[in-house]
Design a protein around this motif. Sequence first.
Motif, PDB file in Angstrom:
ATOM      1  N   ILE A   1       4.121 -68.446  89.134  1.00 23.16           N
ATOM      2  CA  ILE A   1       2.720 -68.860  89.215  1.00 23.16           C
ATOM      3  C   ILE A   1       2.513 -69.814  90.376  1.00 23.16           C
ATOM      4  O   ILE A   1       3.191 -70.830  90.500  1.00 23.16           O
ATOM      5  CB  ILE A   1       2.298 -69.565  87.915  1.00 23.16           C
ATOM      6  CG1 ILE A   1       2.310 -68.594  86.747  1.00 23.16           C
ATOM      7  CG2 ILE A   1       0.931 -70.209  88.082  1.00 23.16           C
ATOM      8  CD1 ILE A   1       1.104 -67.713  86.646  1.00 23.16           C
TER       9      ILE A   1
ATOM     10  N   HIS B   1      -6.388 -76.008  88.240  1.00 23.97           N
ATOM     11  CA  HIS B   1      -5.071 -75.392  88.094  1.00 23.97           C
ATOM     12  C   HIS B   1      -4.203 -76.189  87.114  1.00 23.97           C
ATOM     13  O   HIS B   1      -3.514 -75.606  86.267  1.00 23.97           O
ATOM     14  CB  HIS B   1      -4.394 -75.338  89.467  1.00 23.97           C
ATOM     15  CG  HIS B   1      -3.062 -74.677  89.468  1.00 23.97           C
ATOM     16  ND1 HIS B   1      -2.894 -73.338  89.207  1.00 23.97           N
ATOM     17  CD2 HIS B   1      -1.821 -75.175  89.703  1.00 23.97           C
ATOM     18  CE1 HIS B   1      -1.599 -73.043  89.279  1.00 23.97           C
ATOM     19  NE2 HIS B   1      -0.941 -74.134  89.574  1.00 23.97           N
TER      20      HIS B   1
ATOM     21  N   ARG C   1      -5.412 -75.544  83.605  1.00 22.69           N
ATOM     22  CA  ARG C   1      -4.940 -74.246  83.146  1.00 22.69           C
ATOM     23  C   ARG C   1      -3.469 -74.327  82.728  1.00 22.69           C
ATOM     24  O   ARG C   1      -3.067 -73.826  81.680  1.00 22.69           O
ATOM     25  CB  ARG C   1      -5.119 -73.201  84.255  1.00 22.69           C
ATOM     26  CG  ARG C   1      -4.559 -71.823  83.955  1.00 22.69           C
ATOM     27  CD  ARG C   1      -5.445 -71.066  82.995  1.00 22.69           C
ATOM     28  NE  ARG C   1      -4.815 -69.883  82.416  1.00 22.69           N
ATOM     29  CZ  ARG C   1      -4.934 -68.657  82.903  1.00 22.69           C
ATOM     30  NH1 ARG C   1      -5.676 -68.449  83.975  1.00 22.69           N
ATOM     31  NH2 ARG C   1      -4.344 -67.633  82.324  1.00 22.69           N
ATOM     32  N   ALA C   2      -2.664 -74.964  83.573  1.00 24.47           N
ATOM     33  CA  ALA C   2      -1.239 -75.111  83.253  1.00 24.47           C
ATOM     34  C   ALA C   2      -1.058 -75.840  81.929  1.00 24.47           C
ATOM     35  O   ALA C   2      -0.261 -75.423  81.072  1.00 24.47           O
ATOM     36  CB  ALA C   2      -0.523 -75.865  84.378  1.00 24.47           C
TER      37      ALA C   2
ATOM     38  N   GLU D   1      -2.159 -73.554  78.944  1.00 29.80           N
ATOM     39  CA  GLU D   1      -1.194 -72.486  78.698  1.00 29.80           C
ATOM     40  C   GLU D   1       0.089 -73.025  78.071  1.00 29.80           C
ATOM     41  O   GLU D   1       0.641 -72.446  77.143  1.00 29.80           O
ATOM     42  CB  GLU D   1      -0.864 -71.754  80.009  1.00 29.80           C
ATOM     43  CG  GLU D   1      -2.007 -70.942  80.608  1.00 29.80           C
ATOM     44  CD  GLU D   1      -2.311 -69.680  79.801  1.00 29.80           C
ATOM     45  OE1 GLU D   1      -1.507 -69.328  78.924  1.00 29.80           O
ATOM     46  OE2 GLU D   1      -3.381 -69.074  80.055  1.00 29.80           O
ATOM     47  N   LEU D   2       0.549 -74.147  78.598  1.00 34.17           N
ATOM     48  CA  LEU D   2       1.811 -74.711  78.097  1.00 34.17           C
ATOM     49  C   LEU D   2       1.655 -75.202  76.661  1.00 34.17           C
ATOM     50  O   LEU D   2       2.554 -75.016  75.840  1.00 34.17           O
ATOM     51  CB  LEU D   2       2.276 -75.850  79.017  1.00 34.17           C
ATOM     52  CG  LEU D   2       3.547 -76.566  78.587  1.00 34.17           C
ATOM     53  CD1 LEU D   2       4.681 -75.575  78.329  1.00 34.17           C
ATOM     54  CD2 LEU D   2       3.992 -77.568  79.648  1.00 34.17           C
TER      55      LEU D   2
END
Lengths: 208, 208
Positions: free
Chosen positions: B176, B187, B190-191, B194-195
């Motif tokens: 990614i 960003h 988002r990380a 997701e994590l």
Amino acid sequence: MASTQFSTKDRILGAAEELFALHGFGGTSLRQVTSRADVNIAAVNYHFGSKENLINEVFRRRMDDMSRQRLALLERARREHPGELGPVLAAFVEPALALAGDRHGGGAFIRVIARAYAENNDSLRRFLSEQYGHVLREFARAIAGCVPHLDKEQLYWRLDFLSGALTYAMSDFGLIKRPAGVAEVAHRKRAADELIRFAAAGIKSDKT
Amino acid sequence: MASTQFSTKDRILGAAEELFALHGFGGTSLRQVTSRADVNIAAVNYHFGSKENLINEVFRRRMDDMSRQRLALLERARREHPGELGPVLAAFVEPALALAGDRHGGGAFIRVIARAYAENNDSLRRFLSEQYGHVLREFARAIAGCVPHLDKEQLYWRLDFLSGALTYAMSDFGLIKRPAGVAEVAHRKRAADELIRFAAAGIKSDKT
DNA sequence: GTCTATACGATGATAGAC
DNA sequence: GTCTATCATCGTATAGAC
């Protein structure tokens, strides 16, 4: 020539691997390496050009082997357990942990990978991507086949998380340390099982 | 004294952080550091005693702040969302990713962390464990409260996996990459999302 | 207290003889 | 291919200037 003898080059690689694993790169001098390998200090520059390149070659020797194991296990997983995520993850995780736990240079290996993180832009990173990127892409395809509802971007995030967790587990950097009473092989097996379960649940997790 | 000026000590710390991130600990000489900071070579030994201790202090400057943020968010999560795992993970993950994305030295810092793995600096490891182990233990307690069926050893494995995935995400090392059209803040968000989802599913996963 | 000039032993690398 | 000899540079230590 006697097959019990190793070449100068191989003796240097072996000695370097052991010392790098024990004391790190900065903590290992070429004089220590050549002394252990019983060769002259200048031989390392003759055969490898620089300390930096010696580190890369130590790494490549292990990485090539690991990639072959991963792909072989992946093919078997697809054949014997089609559609199952666990065996695919095992094919990814187990050769890596086996290598990290190998007393002969596994420690050096994981440290080269960590160095590749750190050198965000450098040739080592390009080298890794060019030489071993196809392995990752193969696993991405296989995992996508097991979890078809996942969109591609989310799959890549989760593959990154798996890689990160695996690297951390390989490095023995975290809270978990191998207890004195537990054999290295059993510890690695435990790490693999725990990671596979953790990652399988994470990868299968619902999209929203 | 003018507040626009940094002290000798701070200039050394700043220069060291940038150079360590670029070239690693071993790859950065104290002469490069003191040259960039525009101070005499001996000043580093006067203020820090040794290169090793300078490395520790570079870490402390960022870690102290991040640890405070993590613990403050953790307390709020426990107060406002008792028993929920997601907010606890967010308290762990978000300050770290914010630091990694910070243009003021934080980006350099994460690369410094990766260097620490790579060079297997035992004394740095000891330092980090002694100074910041209590933060990890606090999170372990909080997570255990959210997932009471998990036994302690398994919890620690999963915390290690979370830490590894987080470190990887911080380093922007994996598949990614932040797309050109996406802002750094978006960003990072988002990380983190997701994590947190990935890790929550992994941590809650059944024992067997 | 802060900082500088300078020196010491060890290191990675190189040149050239064999 | 391998060696000896040599070099610039490294981390560290000390003495003393402000």
